[in-house]
Scaffold this active site. Structure first.
Site, PDB file in Angstrom:
ATOM      1  CG  LEU A  50      49.602  35.298  44.928  1.00 29.48           C
ATOM      2  CD1 LEU A  50      49.093  36.338  43.943  1.00 29.48           C
ATOM      3  CD2 LEU A  50      49.729  33.928  44.248  1.00 29.48           C
ATOM      4  N   GLY A  71      46.676  39.260  42.528  1.00 28.47           N
ATOM      5  CA  GLY A  71      47.718  40.284  42.485  1.00 28.47           C
ATOM      6  C   GLY A  71      47.132  41.677  42.510  1.00 28.47           C
ATOM      7  CB  SER A  73      43.822  44.359  39.640  1.00 32.16           C
ATOM      8  OG  SER A  73      43.032  45.124  40.524  1.00 32.16           O
ATOM      9  CB  SER A 109      46.912  44.253  32.155  1.00 32.52           C
ATOM     10  OG  SER A 109      46.255  45.487  31.974  1.00 32.52           O
ATOM     11  CE1 TYR A 134      47.817  45.329  37.084  1.00 33.49           C
ATOM     12  CE2 TYR A 134      47.092  46.858  35.384  1.00 33.49           C
ATOM     13  CZ  TYR A 134      46.961  45.648  36.040  1.00 33.49           C
ATOM     14  OH  TYR A 134      45.995  44.763  35.645  1.00 33.49           O
ATOM     15  CB  CYS A 164      37.547  41.365  32.302  1.00 36.77           C
ATOM     16  SG  CYS A 164      36.573  39.850  32.298  1.00 36.77           S
TER      17      CYS A 164
HETATM   18  P1  NAI Z   1      40.811  42.501  41.696  1.00 34.10           P
HETATM   19  O1  NAI Z   1      41.713  43.535  42.284  1.00 34.10           O
HETATM   20  O2  NAI Z   1      39.348  42.663  41.921  1.00 34.10           O
HETATM   21  O3  NAI Z   1      41.250  41.054  42.223  1.00 34.10           O
HETATM   22  C1  NAI Z   1      42.582  40.715  42.481  1.00 34.10           C
HETATM   23  C2  NAI Z   1      42.629  39.814  43.684  1.00 34.10           C
HETATM   24  O4  NAI Z   1      43.994  39.503  43.964  1.00 34.10           O
HETATM   25  C3  NAI Z   1      42.034  40.446  44.958  1.00 34.10           C
HETATM   26  O5  NAI Z   1      40.968  39.671  45.467  1.00 34.10           O
HETATM   27  C4  NAI Z   1      43.198  40.528  45.910  1.00 34.10           C
HETATM   28  O6  NAI Z   1      42.849  40.287  47.280  1.00 34.10           O
HETATM   29  C5  NAI Z   1      44.129  39.445  45.384  1.00 34.10           C
HETATM   30  N1  NAI Z   1      45.515  39.707  45.779  1.00 34.10           N
HETATM   31  C6  NAI Z   1      46.182  40.893  45.786  1.00 34.10           C
HETATM   32  N2  NAI Z   1      47.394  40.724  46.308  1.00 34.10           N
HETATM   33  C7  NAI Z   1      47.522  39.418  46.639  1.00 34.10           C
HETATM   34  C8  NAI Z   1      48.564  38.648  47.235  1.00 34.10           C
HETATM   35  N3  NAI Z   1      49.719  39.199  47.610  1.00 34.10           N
HETATM   36  N4  NAI Z   1      48.338  37.345  47.415  1.00 34.10           N
HETATM   37  C9  NAI Z   1      47.155  36.772  47.072  1.00 34.10           C
HETATM   38  N5  NAI Z   1      46.136  37.447  46.500  1.00 34.10           N
HETATM   39  C10 NAI Z   1      46.321  38.765  46.291  1.00 34.10           C
HETATM   40  O7  NAI Z   1      41.144  42.443  40.140  1.00 34.10           O
HETATM   41  P2  NAI Z   1      40.260  41.836  38.949  1.00 34.10           P
HETATM   42  O8  NAI Z   1      39.608  42.942  38.242  1.00 34.10           O
HETATM   43  O9  NAI Z   1      39.448  40.704  39.437  1.00 34.10           O
HETATM   44  O10 NAI Z   1      41.415  41.293  37.969  1.00 34.10           O
HETATM   45  C11 NAI Z   1      41.898  39.969  38.067  1.00 34.10           C
HETATM   46  C12 NAI Z   1      43.238  39.881  37.342  1.00 34.10           C
HETATM   47  O11 NAI Z   1      43.074  40.240  35.986  1.00 34.10           O
HETATM   48  C13 NAI Z   1      44.318  40.811  37.908  1.00 34.10           C
HETATM   49  O12 NAI Z   1      45.560  40.128  37.848  1.00 34.10           O
HETATM   50  C14 NAI Z   1      44.333  41.979  36.952  1.00 34.10           C
HETATM   51  O13 NAI Z   1      45.612  42.588  36.886  1.00 34.10           O
HETATM   52  C15 NAI Z   1      43.958  41.295  35.645  1.00 34.10           C
HETATM   53  N6  NAI Z   1      43.284  42.201  34.731  1.00 34.10           N
HETATM   54  C16 NAI Z   1      41.990  42.587  34.989  1.00 34.10           C
HETATM   55  C17 NAI Z   1      41.334  43.441  34.139  1.00 34.10           C
HETATM   56  C18 NAI Z   1      39.912  43.833  34.354  1.00 34.10           C
HETATM   57  O14 NAI Z   1      39.392  44.596  33.539  1.00 34.10           O
HETATM   58  N7  NAI Z   1      39.237  43.345  35.404  1.00 34.10           N
HETATM   59  C19 NAI Z   1      42.016  43.981  32.947  1.00 34.10           C
HETATM   60  C20 NAI Z   1      43.369  43.519  32.787  1.00 34.10           C
HETATM   61  C21 NAI Z   1      43.963  42.648  33.641  1.00 34.10           C
HETATM   62  C1  15L Z   2      43.304  46.597  34.092  1.00 32.46           C
HETATM   63  O1  15L Z   2      44.380  46.036  33.925  1.00 32.46           O
HETATM   64  C2  15L Z   2      42.704  46.722  35.435  1.00 32.46           C
HETATM   65  O2  15L Z   2      42.942  45.576  36.223  1.00 32.46           O
HETATM   66  C3  15L Z   2      41.214  47.013  35.410  1.00 32.46           C
HETATM   67  O3  15L Z   2      40.821  47.484  36.689  1.00 32.46           O
HETATM   68  C4  15L Z   2      40.843  48.025  34.340  1.00 32.46           C
HETATM   69  O4  15L Z   2      41.378  49.271  34.656  1.00 32.46           O
HETATM   70  C5  15L Z   2      41.363  47.555  32.994  1.00 32.46           C
HETATM   71  O5  15L Z   2      42.743  47.227  33.034  1.00 32.46           O
HETATM   72  C6  15L Z   2      41.160  48.592  31.878  1.00 32.46           C
HETATM   73  O6  15L Z   2      42.136  49.000  31.270  1.00 32.46           O
HETATM   74  O7  15L Z   2      40.004  48.941  31.615  1.00 32.46           O
END
Ligand code: NAI
Ligand code: 15L
Length: 265
Positions: A50, A71, A73, A109, A134, A164
């Site tokens: 990105l 990004g 996370s 987030s 973050y 999520c």
């Molecule tokens: P994750 O860390 O598993 O996935 C993020 C992906 O972004 C990874 O596959 C990583 O390789 C990719 N990435 C990182 N830097 C990059 C770059 N420079 N260029 C291209 N790709 C890049 O995170 P997850 O849990 O799947 O979350 C997805 C999104 O949702 C994130 O933006 C996170 O901040 C947001 N989020 C997730 C929450 C959750 O509970 N899973 C809660 C709140 C927000």
């Molecule tokens: C986020 O923003 C993170 O991406 C995820 O890994 C969890 O920590 C989530 O928030 C959370 O607050 O449970």
């Protein structure tokens, strides 16, 4: 839609969304800096950092919608967050501006507001209270998206995701949990709504213990179906209730409020 771009496709949510979002477009373009695996039927794979403006410009061309999950996370060094979440998001919005302004679902987030106490019910128009770098990057992302809306009419859904995951796994998640199916249902509403604009949407399931009020985005028609309450007995049996003074019980952002600033690259 003809083509929907899914960034962060190799991540936890990206892998879960791949099948769930397939019905939204004729082709799903999967992108990540890591390999999301071989493309299936009606899928394309594009490895892309990105932070690489030219690569992101190519990535967005030909897309009618973007689910932006890519990004950093969790809390990390400013250098990593800056590249992926600040520069990366700017590159994405510039590419969208150059390529017909496809709607963007931005994965913001709860950590943009993590210092609010769990006793507060939030509507989405309160000041940011980020709980780390973050969280600051998500507040930046929401502001950037809002500016592109005001200046260029770029529509975005600013989805403040709680937690999520496949299922809720601690007491805080009885309030913050968002099921994968509910996120996919929200994405469908975001891309099908006749009018999106640039709303803040709380990304949480229909949890009895929820903290957040989505009345302001009700016009999108999203009605989450899952409820973390179904796991309450299991979660409460798994361990003692934390002290009310503990960050995990006090703040909406939970333990993220205790993170140090991570130094280095
Ligand atoms: P994750 O860390 O598993 O996935 C993020 C992906 O972004 C990874 O596959 C990583 O390789 C990719 N990435 C990182 N830097 C990059 C770059 N420079 N260029 C291209 N790709 C890049 O995170 P997850 O849990 O799947 O979350 C997805 C999104 O949702 C994130 O933006 C996170 O901040 C947001 N989020 C997730 C929450 C959750 O509970 N899973 C809660 C709140 C927000
Ligand atoms: C986020 O923003 C993170 O991406 C995820 O890994 C969890 O920590 C989530 O928030 C959370 O607050 O449970």
């Amino acid at each position: 839609m003809k083509r929907l771009l899914l960034t962060g496709a190799a991540g936890a949510m990206g892998r879960a969304m791949r099948s769930r979002l397939a019905g939204l477009a004729e082709t799903l373009r999967l992108s990540d800096i890591a390999d999301p695996g071989a493309p299936g039927l009606d899928e394309e794979v594009r490895i892309c950092d990105l932070a690489d403006a030219a690569a992101v410009m190519d990535l967005v061309e030909g897309c009618d919608g973007i689910v932006h999950l890519g990004g950093i996370s969790v809390e990390d060094s400013f250098s990593k967050i800056m590249q992926a979440n600040l520069l990366g998001l700017y590159n994405l919005y510039e590419a969208a501006r150059a390529h017909g302004r496809p709607r963007i679902l931005f994965a913001s987030s709860n950590h943009a507001i993590g210092y609010y106490p769990q006793s507060r019910r939030l509507k989405g128009d309160e000041p940011f209270r980020p709980d780390g770098l973050y969280g600051v990057s998500k507040a930046f992302g929401e502001s950037l998206a809002r500016m592109y809306y005001e200046k260029f009419g770029q529509e975005s859904a600013l989805v403040r995701i709680g937690s999520c995951t496949p299922q809720p796994s601690d007491r805080r998640m009885l309030s913050s949990w968002l099921s994968y199916d509910d996120f996919a249902g929200l994405a469908a509403c975001v891309f099908r709504a006749p009018r999106l604009e640039c709303p803040v949407i709380w990304g949480a399931s229909a949890n009895d213990a929820g903290w957040w009020d989505n009345a302001a985005s009700a016009y999108l028609g999203w009605r989450p179906k899952d409820n973390a309450e179904a796991w309450r007995a299991e979660i409460e049996a798994a361990g003692p209730r934390p002290s009310p003074d503990a960050a995990v019980a006090r703040y909406q952002g939970g333990v993220f409020t205790e993170n140090p600033i991570i130094q280095g690259d």
